[in-house]
Write a protein that holds these residues in place. Structure first.
Motif, PDB file in Angstrom:
ATOM      1  N   ALA A   1      48.714  47.919  31.114  1.00 33.69           N
ATOM      2  CA  ALA A   1      48.787  48.483  32.474  1.00 33.69           C
ATOM      3  C   ALA A   1      47.544  48.105  33.265  1.00 33.69           C
ATOM      4  O   ALA A   1      46.939  48.955  33.940  1.00 33.69           O
ATOM      5  CB  ALA A   1      48.937  49.997  32.414  1.00 33.69           C
ATOM      6  N   ALA A   2      47.153  46.855  33.176  1.00 34.93           N
ATOM      7  CA  ALA A   2      45.909  46.425  33.803  1.00 34.93           C
ATOM      8  C   ALA A   2      46.112  45.204  34.679  1.00 34.93           C
ATOM      9  O   ALA A   2      46.915  44.314  34.377  1.00 34.93           O
ATOM     10  CB  ALA A   2      44.867  46.110  32.733  1.00 34.93           C
ATOM     11  N   LEU A   3      45.360  45.186  35.763  1.00 37.17           N
ATOM     12  CA  LEU A   3      45.301  44.059  36.679  1.00 37.17           C
ATOM     13  C   LEU A   3      43.875  43.531  36.641  1.00 37.17           C
ATOM     14  O   LEU A   3      42.928  44.314  36.549  1.00 37.17           O
ATOM     15  CB  LEU A   3      45.652  44.522  38.099  1.00 37.17           C
ATOM     16  CG  LEU A   3      45.723  43.458  39.182  1.00 37.17           C
ATOM     17  CD1 LEU A   3      47.002  42.638  39.028  1.00 37.17           C
ATOM     18  CD2 LEU A   3      45.679  44.111  40.565  1.00 37.17           C
ATOM     19  N   TYR A   4      43.725  42.218  36.708  1.00 35.00           N
ATOM     20  CA  TYR A   4      42.400  41.617  36.614  1.00 35.00           C
ATOM     21  C   TYR A   4      42.149  40.679  37.795  1.00 35.00           C
ATOM     22  O   TYR A   4      43.082  40.143  38.389  1.00 35.00           O
ATOM     23  CB  TYR A   4      42.267  40.817  35.320  1.00 35.00           C
ATOM     24  CG  TYR A   4      42.535  41.621  34.078  1.00 35.00           C
ATOM     25  CD1 TYR A   4      43.738  41.489  33.391  1.00 35.00           C
ATOM     26  CD2 TYR A   4      41.600  42.527  33.597  1.00 35.00           C
ATOM     27  CE1 TYR A   4      43.997  42.225  32.254  1.00 35.00           C
ATOM     28  CE2 TYR A   4      41.855  43.274  32.449  1.00 35.00           C
ATOM     29  CZ  TYR A   4      43.057  43.117  31.792  1.00 35.00           C
ATOM     30  OH  TYR A   4      43.304  43.862  30.659  1.00 35.00           O
ATOM     31  N   LEU A   5      40.879  40.475  38.073  1.00 39.43           N
ATOM     32  CA  LEU A   5      40.469  39.456  39.033  1.00 39.43           C
ATOM     33  C   LEU A   5      39.296  38.710  38.425  1.00 39.43           C
ATOM     34  O   LEU A   5      38.199  39.263  38.312  1.00 39.43           O
ATOM     35  CB  LEU A   5      40.079  40.074  40.378  1.00 39.43           C
ATOM     36  CG  LEU A   5      39.743  39.051  41.466  1.00 39.43           C
ATOM     37  CD1 LEU A   5      41.009  38.300  41.889  1.00 39.43           C
ATOM     38  CD2 LEU A   5      39.109  39.730  42.682  1.00 39.43           C
ATOM     39  N   GLN A   6      39.554  37.490  38.007  1.00 44.95           N
ATOM     40  CA  GLN A   6      38.500  36.629  37.493  1.00 44.95           C
ATOM     41  C   GLN A   6      37.864  35.912  38.670  1.00 44.95           C
ATOM     42  O   GLN A   6      38.553  35.223  39.421  1.00 44.95           O
ATOM     43  CB  GLN A   6      39.065  35.615  36.501  1.00 44.95           C
ATOM     44  CG  GLN A   6      38.040  34.647  35.953  1.00 44.95           C
ATOM     45  CD  GLN A   6      36.985  35.327  35.103  1.00 44.95           C
ATOM     46  OE1 GLN A   6      37.296  36.189  34.277  1.00 44.95           O
ATOM     47  NE2 GLN A   6      35.731  34.958  35.299  1.00 44.95           N
ATOM     48  N   MET A   7      36.567  36.090  38.822  1.00 39.28           N
ATOM     49  CA  MET A   7      35.849  35.512  39.956  1.00 39.28           C
ATOM     50  C   MET A   7      34.814  34.532  39.442  1.00 39.28           C
ATOM     51  O   MET A   7      33.898  34.929  38.699  1.00 39.28           O
ATOM     52  CB  MET A   7      35.192  36.619  40.783  1.00 39.28           C
ATOM     53  CG  MET A   7      36.149  37.713  41.219  1.00 39.28           C
ATOM     54  SD  MET A   7      35.385  38.913  42.340  1.00 39.28           S
ATOM     55  CE  MET A   7      34.163  39.640  41.247  1.00 39.28           C
ATOM     56  N   ASN A   8      34.948  33.290  39.808  1.00 39.96           N
ATOM     57  CA  ASN A   8      34.018  32.245  39.404  1.00 39.96           C
ATOM     58  C   ASN A   8      33.332  31.636  40.616  1.00 39.96           C
ATOM     59  O   ASN A   8      33.787  31.804  41.750  1.00 39.96           O
ATOM     60  CB  ASN A   8      34.767  31.144  38.640  1.00 39.96           C
ATOM     61  CG  ASN A   8      35.420  31.648  37.374  1.00 39.96           C
ATOM     62  OD1 ASN A   8      34.920  32.559  36.708  1.00 39.96           O
ATOM     63  ND2 ASN A   8      36.558  31.074  37.019  1.00 39.96           N
ATOM     64  N   SER A   9      32.250  30.938  40.368  1.00 45.74           N
ATOM     65  CA  SER A   9      31.507  30.246  41.441  1.00 45.74           C
ATOM     66  C   SER A   9      31.223  31.194  42.595  1.00 45.74           C
ATOM     67  O   SER A   9      31.467  30.869  43.773  1.00 45.74           O
ATOM     68  CB  SER A   9      32.307  29.036  41.930  1.00 45.74           C
ATOM     69  OG  SER A   9      32.558  28.134  40.871  1.00 45.74           O
ATOM     70  N   LEU A  10      30.699  32.342  42.270  1.00 50.09           N
ATOM     71  CA  LEU A  10      30.480  33.377  43.286  1.00 50.09           C
ATOM     72  C   LEU A  10      29.430  32.954  44.303  1.00 50.09           C
ATOM     73  O   LEU A  10      28.455  32.263  43.974  1.00 50.09           O
ATOM     74  CB  LEU A  10      30.099  34.683  42.621  1.00 50.09           C
ATOM     75  CG  LEU A  10      31.286  35.407  41.975  1.00 50.09           C
ATOM     76  CD1 LEU A  10      30.808  36.438  40.957  1.00 50.09           C
ATOM     77  CD2 LEU A  10      32.148  36.074  43.033  1.00 50.09           C
ATOM     78  N   LYS A  11      29.673  33.404  45.534  1.00 51.43           N
ATOM     79  CA  LYS A  11      28.815  33.073  46.666  1.00 51.43           C
ATOM     80  C   LYS A  11      28.286  34.363  47.288  1.00 51.43           C
ATOM     81  O   LYS A  11      28.907  35.428  47.126  1.00 51.43           O
ATOM     82  CB  LYS A  11      29.611  32.311  47.719  1.00 51.43           C
ATOM     83  CG  LYS A  11      30.304  31.061  47.222  1.00 51.43           C
ATOM     84  CD  LYS A  11      31.168  30.452  48.316  1.00 51.43           C
ATOM     85  CE  LYS A  11      31.899  29.207  47.835  1.00 51.43           C
ATOM     86  NZ  LYS A  11      32.746  28.618  48.914  1.00 51.43           N
ATOM     87  N   PRO A  12      27.178  34.289  48.023  1.00 48.82           N
ATOM     88  CA  PRO A  12      26.670  35.513  48.672  1.00 48.82           C
ATOM     89  C   PRO A  12      27.719  36.166  49.572  1.00 48.82           C
ATOM     90  O   PRO A  12      27.759  37.396  49.668  1.00 48.82           O
ATOM     91  CB  PRO A  12      25.489  34.987  49.487  1.00 48.82           C
ATOM     92  CG  PRO A  12      25.013  33.790  48.734  1.00 48.82           C
ATOM     93  CD  PRO A  12      26.261  33.147  48.196  1.00 48.82           C
ATOM     94  N   GLU A  13      28.564  35.378  50.187  1.00 43.51           N
ATOM     95  CA  GLU A  13      29.599  35.941  51.072  1.00 43.51           C
ATOM     96  C   GLU A  13      30.706  36.659  50.312  1.00 43.51           C
ATOM     97  O   GLU A  13      31.579  37.274  50.931  1.00 43.51           O
ATOM     98  CB  GLU A  13      30.187  34.859  51.976  1.00 43.51           C
ATOM     99  CG  GLU A  13      30.663  33.617  51.261  1.00 43.51           C
ATOM    100  CD  GLU A  13      29.625  32.504  51.282  1.00 43.51           C
ATOM    101  OE1 GLU A  13      28.425  32.806  51.034  1.00 43.51           O
ATOM    102  OE2 GLU A  13      30.029  31.336  51.502  1.00 43.51           O
ATOM    103  N   ASP A  14      30.701  36.601  49.000  1.00 44.11           N
ATOM    104  CA  ASP A  14      31.642  37.381  48.207  1.00 44.11           C
ATOM    105  C   ASP A  14      31.164  38.819  48.004  1.00 44.11           C
ATOM    106  O   ASP A  14      31.895  39.647  47.450  1.00 44.11           O
ATOM    107  CB  ASP A  14      31.862  36.734  46.835  1.00 44.11           C
ATOM    108  CG  ASP A  14      32.535  35.372  46.927  1.00 44.11           C
ATOM    109  OD1 ASP A  14      32.120  34.463  46.187  1.00 44.11           O
ATOM    110  OD2 ASP A  14      33.473  35.229  47.739  1.00 44.11           O
ATOM    111  N   THR A  15      29.948  39.096  48.431  1.00 47.12           N
ATOM    112  CA  THR A  15      29.417  40.447  48.304  1.00 47.12           C
ATOM    113  C   THR A  15      30.272  41.425  49.101  1.00 47.12           C
ATOM    114  O   THR A  15      30.479  41.240  50.307  1.00 47.12           O
ATOM    115  CB  THR A  15      27.972  40.506  48.791  1.00 47.12           C
ATOM    116  OG1 THR A  15      27.158  39.702  47.924  1.00 47.12           O
ATOM    117  CG2 THR A  15      27.451  41.938  48.793  1.00 47.12           C
TER     118      THR A  15
END
Length: 117
Positions: free
Chosen positions: A76-90
């Motif tokens: 019962a889980a949803l995920y978000l894998q976030m790679n190559s993060l940028k300051p604008e992803d804050t």
């Protein structure tokens, strides 16, 4: 009625990765359109990744190719894998559940903060 709790946020350096989790209770997520949203200070909330039961996954241009939405129905889980993060992803990141056609999201988690510097 489904309830959602996010986790996995934190502080990360530019170029780093994080995986957000959203655990559902009270109902099965397979009945809902599921999405990840974010809201940065002074900006409107935006949909960044949506799991549509009919058309599949869609991504905002700002995250396409870097973020991946996925689910584990057994957990019962949803995920978000976030790679190559940028300051604008804050931003504060939220998961949400909506009507199967993704016309409206009416159940929201409390949010988890992601800071990229």
């Amino acid at each position: 009625h489904v309830q959602l709790v996010e986790s996995g946020g934190g502080s990360v350096q530019v170029g780093g990765s994080l995986r957000l989790s959203c655990v559902a209770s009270g109902d099965t997520i397979g009945r809902y359109c599921m999405g990840w949203f974010r809201q940065a200070p002074g900006k409107e909330r935006e949909a960044i990744a949506v799991l549509d039961r009919i058309v599949g996954t869609t991504y905002a241009d700002s995250v396409r190719g870097r973020f991946t939405i996925s689910e584990d129905k057994a957990k019962a889980a949803l995920y978000l894998q976030m790679n190559s993060l940028k300051p604008e992803d804050t931003a504060m990141y939220y998961c949400a559940a909506g009507t199967p056609a993704c016309r409206e999201f009416d159940v929201w988690g409390q949010g988890t903060q992601v800071t990229v510097s």
